[in-house]
Design a protein around this motif. Structure first.
Motif, PDB file in Angstrom:
ATOM      1  N   VAL A  20    -112.735  30.941   2.347  1.00  0.00           N
ATOM      2  CA  VAL A  20    -113.773  30.230   3.100  1.00  0.00           C
ATOM      3  C   VAL A  20    -115.157  30.790   2.797  1.00  0.00           C
ATOM      4  O   VAL A  20    -116.097  30.046   2.520  1.00  0.00           O
ATOM      5  CB  VAL A  20    -113.476  30.285   4.616  1.00  0.00           C
ATOM      6  N   PHE A  21    -115.298  32.108   2.835  1.00  0.00           N
ATOM      7  CA  PHE A  21    -116.620  32.707   2.692  1.00  0.00           C
ATOM      8  C   PHE A  21    -116.950  33.130   1.269  1.00  0.00           C
ATOM      9  O   PHE A  21    -118.114  33.273   0.919  1.00  0.00           O
ATOM     10  CB  PHE A  21    -116.753  33.921   3.615  1.00  0.00           C
ATOM     11  N   GLY A  22    -115.979  33.375   0.448  1.00  0.00           N
ATOM     12  CA  GLY A  22    -116.224  33.803  -0.922  1.00  0.00           C
ATOM     13  C   GLY A  22    -116.461  35.300  -1.007  1.00  0.00           C
ATOM     14  O   GLY A  22    -116.843  35.945  -0.025  1.00  0.00           O
ATOM     15  N   PRO A  23    -116.279  35.883  -2.190  1.00  0.00           N
ATOM     16  CA  PRO A  23    -116.406  37.333  -2.328  1.00  0.00           C
ATOM     17  C   PRO A  23    -117.844  37.827  -2.197  1.00  0.00           C
ATOM     18  O   PRO A  23    -118.073  38.980  -1.877  1.00  0.00           O
ATOM     19  CB  PRO A  23    -115.850  37.616  -3.722  1.00  0.00           C
ATOM     20  N   GLY A  24    -118.830  36.980  -2.425  1.00  0.00           N
ATOM     21  CA  GLY A  24    -120.221  37.405  -2.337  1.00  0.00           C
ATOM     22  C   GLY A  24    -120.709  37.602  -0.910  1.00  0.00           C
ATOM     23  O   GLY A  24    -121.583  38.415  -0.648  1.00  0.00           O
ATOM     24  N   LYS A  25    -120.156  36.847   0.017  1.00  0.00           N
ATOM     25  CA  LYS A  25    -120.600  36.916   1.413  1.00  0.00           C
ATOM     26  C   LYS A  25    -119.849  37.969   2.220  1.00  0.00           C
ATOM     27  O   LYS A  25    -120.302  38.346   3.300  1.00  0.00           O
ATOM     28  CB  LYS A  25    -120.394  35.562   2.093  1.00  0.00           C
ATOM     29  N   LEU A  26    -118.710  38.450   1.745  1.00  0.00           N
ATOM     30  CA  LEU A  26    -117.910  39.381   2.538  1.00  0.00           C
ATOM     31  C   LEU A  26    -118.656  40.668   2.887  1.00  0.00           C
ATOM     32  O   LEU A  26    -118.556  41.128   4.032  1.00  0.00           O
ATOM     33  CB  LEU A  26    -116.587  39.687   1.839  1.00  0.00           C
ATOM     34  N   PRO A  27    -119.416  41.308   1.968  1.00  0.00           N
ATOM     35  CA  PRO A  27    -120.148  42.512   2.377  1.00  0.00           C
ATOM     36  C   PRO A  27    -121.185  42.244   3.470  1.00  0.00           C
ATOM     37  O   PRO A  27    -121.355  43.053   4.384  1.00  0.00           O
ATOM     38  CB  PRO A  27    -120.837  42.975   1.090  1.00  0.00           C
ATOM     39  N   GLU A  28    -121.856  41.108   3.407  1.00  0.00           N
ATOM     40  CA  GLU A  28    -122.833  40.759   4.435  1.00  0.00           C
ATOM     41  C   GLU A  28    -122.151  40.543   5.784  1.00  0.00           C
ATOM     42  O   GLU A  28    -122.642  41.001   6.820  1.00  0.00           O
ATOM     43  CB  GLU A  28    -123.581  39.488   4.053  1.00  0.00           C
ATOM     44  N   ILE A  29    -121.018  39.856   5.764  1.00  0.00           N
ATOM     45  CA  ILE A  29    -120.281  39.607   7.001  1.00  0.00           C
ATOM     46  C   ILE A  29    -119.776  40.926   7.585  1.00  0.00           C
ATOM     47  O   ILE A  29    -119.874  41.162   8.793  1.00  0.00           O
ATOM     48  CB  ILE A  29    -119.108  38.638   6.741  1.00  0.00           C
TER      49      ILE A  29
END
Length: 91
Positions: free
Chosen positions: A21-30
């Protein structure tokens, strides 16, 4: 009813869905946002957290109080009884 709801296979499936759903690029921000939110929540429910933060901050520097000599108009520290320039008694 909810026995074994957090088994390892269930957690893996949830993590895969989140990754899709969020993709690997957004996981650190989340993850960072989630961590900051948890820390803020802990600080808000802990009564000692506010006192610790205030104690860690250096005290605000205030300008020293001054008094002006009525004779020579020289600024002197507020605690002085006499003017440092002309020697007049400060009131």
């Amino acid at each position: 009813m909810f026995e074994g709801i957090l088994q390892p296979t269930h957690l893996i499936i949830i993590l895969v869905i989140v990754l899709i759903v969020f993709g690997p690029g957004k996981l650190p921000e989340i993850g960072g946002s989630l961590g900051r939110g948890i820390n803020e929540f802990k600080r808000s429910i802990s009564p000692d957290a506010d006192a610790g933060e205030k104690a860690a901050q250096p005290p605000a520097k205030t300008a020293p109080a001054v008094s002006v000599c009525p004779t020579c108009q020289t600024e002197n520290q507020a605690g002085n009884q006499f003017c440092g320039k002309c020697g007049t008694r400060l009131s």
